[in-house]
Design a protein around this motif. Structure first.
Motif, PDB file in Angstrom:
ATOM      1  N   PHE A  33       0.850  -1.187   0.000  1.00 12.99           N
ATOM      2  CA  PHE A  33       0.000   0.000   0.000  1.00 12.99           C
ATOM      3  C   PHE A  33       0.880   1.229   0.000  1.00 12.99           C
ATOM      4  O   PHE A  33       1.993   1.212   0.545  1.00 12.99           O
ATOM      5  CB  PHE A  33      -0.878   0.047   1.260  1.00 12.99           C
ATOM      6  N   ALA A  43       2.164  -4.941   3.086  1.00 17.30           N
ATOM      7  CA  ALA A  43       1.209  -5.614   3.976  1.00 17.30           C
ATOM      8  C   ALA A  43       1.343  -7.121   3.867  1.00 17.30           C
ATOM      9  O   ALA A  43       1.219  -7.840   4.855  1.00 17.30           O
ATOM     10  CB  ALA A  43      -0.213  -5.192   3.620  1.00 17.30           C
ATOM     11  N   SER A  63      -1.917  -8.875  14.929  1.00 19.46           N
ATOM     12  CA  SER A  63      -2.727  -7.806  14.360  1.00 19.46           C
ATOM     13  C   SER A  63      -1.935  -7.068  13.272  1.00 19.46           C
ATOM     14  O   SER A  63      -0.755  -6.770  13.456  1.00 19.46           O
ATOM     15  CB  SER A  63      -3.114  -6.833  15.491  1.00 19.46           C
ATOM     16  N   GLY A  66      -1.943  -8.918   7.803  1.00 18.36           N
ATOM     17  CA  GLY A  66      -2.426  -9.050   6.425  1.00 18.36           C
ATOM     18  C   GLY A  66      -3.520 -10.096   6.232  1.00 18.36           C
ATOM     19  O   GLY A  66      -3.831 -10.449   5.093  1.00 18.36           O
ATOM     20  N   LYS A  67      -4.126 -10.546   7.311  1.00 20.32           N
ATOM     21  CA  LYS A  67      -5.156 -11.597   7.194  1.00 20.32           C
ATOM     22  C   LYS A  67      -6.348 -11.108   6.365  1.00 20.32           C
ATOM     23  O   LYS A  67      -6.779 -11.774   5.429  1.00 20.32           O
ATOM     24  CB  LYS A  67      -5.654 -12.010   8.605  1.00 20.32           C
ATOM     25  N   THR A  69      -6.370  -8.687   4.345  1.00 21.91           N
ATOM     26  CA  THR A  69      -5.898  -8.391   2.984  1.00 21.91           C
ATOM     27  C   THR A  69      -5.992  -9.650   2.116  1.00 21.91           C
ATOM     28  O   THR A  69      -6.416  -9.580   0.953  1.00 21.91           O
ATOM     29  CB  THR A  69      -4.457  -7.838   3.026  1.00 21.91           C
ATOM     30  N   ARG A 233       3.746  -8.330  10.143  1.00 28.18           N
ATOM     31  CA  ARG A 233       3.902  -7.603   8.886  1.00 28.18           C
ATOM     32  C   ARG A 233       5.369  -7.440   8.506  1.00 28.18           C
ATOM     33  O   ARG A 233       6.156  -7.084   9.375  1.00 28.18           O
ATOM     34  CB  ARG A 233       3.224  -6.237   9.030  1.00 28.18           C
TER      35      ARG A 233
END
Ligand SMILES: Nc1ncnc2c1ncn2[C@@H]1O[C@H](COP(=O)(O)OP(=O)(O)OP(=O)(O)O)[C@@H](O)[C@H]1O
Length: 281
Positions: A33, A43, A63, A66-67, A69, A233
């Protein structure tokens, strides 16, 4: 697809079974991004995962790893910047019609009753809902235990009932794949347990392929055939665990020693192995 070695004393992850039919493939998939300041934010990086027909696979990880995503890519809401993906088999990207998505919040239309909410995707697709659609919607409401609630308005339903209605709605177009983004995350603990067991039963009866994002390690172990653990990440596949707990699963499954072994392996993947002394501090 990489299948990392299991640490000593933990359940081994078998090689994927090439005889099973792949329905989702993410291959070297990445998403970068651009932030508001104009910097690149990676990400998802070189993410690889194959999911087979009728499996339940959970995505867990810290947290921001990228889940969502990954789910957004598979729902056609986010283009990968690198790598590739296929849905529905056959190495095409035409599979979006095979996919339905369930979010954390039920997102029911407040001015339509429960039956009309379940029918809504059929109305959008075909312009109108016919008798077959209505019969199907009623059958789905029965499947999720809401047959008596068809004429109620969403505000008359509890949070758990609203989420049940949104699961029924997700099934109205008979998708092959259900993408679920923390579907039980907004529910109280008891309702959450109830819906977890309902989801197992719905899966037993519909044989949908389910990709579930969850922050709950025990939920992932209870529900999944395999758990994909993502690294912090930029998200990558860190571990892929086959959960060999017998089916049908239920509350008793959580008392099994191997349930705790699987849960501990996931916890160690995410937090790193911690000694008892670390935990006491
Ligand atoms: N449209 C966007 N623009 C910029 N950054 C984004 C965008 N969408 C997501 N991100 C960032 O990408 C990373 C991955 O986000 P994503 O929502 O996929 O993570 P997640 O694992 O689902 O998080 P959580 O567990 O907290 O829900 C996060 O750092 C997030 O801030």
């Amino acid at each position: 697809m990489s299948t990392p070695e299991a640490p000593a004393g933990q359940p081994a992850t078998p090689e994927p079974d090439s005889r099973r039919e792949a329905i989702i493939e993410l291959s070297h998939t990445g998403v970068t991004f651009e932030t508001r300041k104009g910097n690149d934010l990676v990400a998802l990086d070189d993410f690889n995962l194959t999911i087979y027909r009728e499996e339940i696979v959970s995505l867990v990880g810290p947290s921001g790893c990228g889940k969502s995503t990954v789910l957004r890519i598979l729902a056609g809401l986010q283009k990968p910047t690198t790598g590739d993906f296929w849905i529905g088999g056959g190495k095409t990207r035409q599979g979006f019609s095979e996919v339905a998505i369930v979010f954390q919040r039920p997102t029911l239309l407040p001015w339509r009753n429960v039956l009309d909410n379940v029918l809504y995707p059929a109305r959008v697709l075909k312009g109108r809902a016919d008798k077959d659609d209505r019969d199907r919607a009623r059958a789905l409401l029965a499947l999720v235990g809401l047959e008596e609630m068809a004429d109620r308005m969403p505000h008359e339903l509890s949070g758990g009932m609203q989420q049940r209605a949104s699961i029924a709605r997700s099934l109205i177009l008979d998708p092959k794949i259900l993408l679920m983004d923390e579907p039980f995350g907004a529910l109280d603990a008891l309702t959450r347990e109830d819906l977890q067991l309902d989801l197992l039963e719905i899966h037993e009866r519909t044989r949908k392929t389910i990709l579930l994002v969850t922050h709950s390690i025990s939920e992932a172990v209870l529900l999944s055939d395999r758990v994909a653990v993502m690294s912090a990440r930029p998200g990558r596949l860190q571990d892929l665990i086959t959960v060999d707990i017998p089916k049908p699963r239920g509350p008793d499954s959580t008392a099994r020693p191997d349930f705790h072994t699987y849960s501990q392996r996931i916890r160690d993947d995410i937090f790193g192995p911690r000694t008892k002394r670390d935990r006491a501090q």
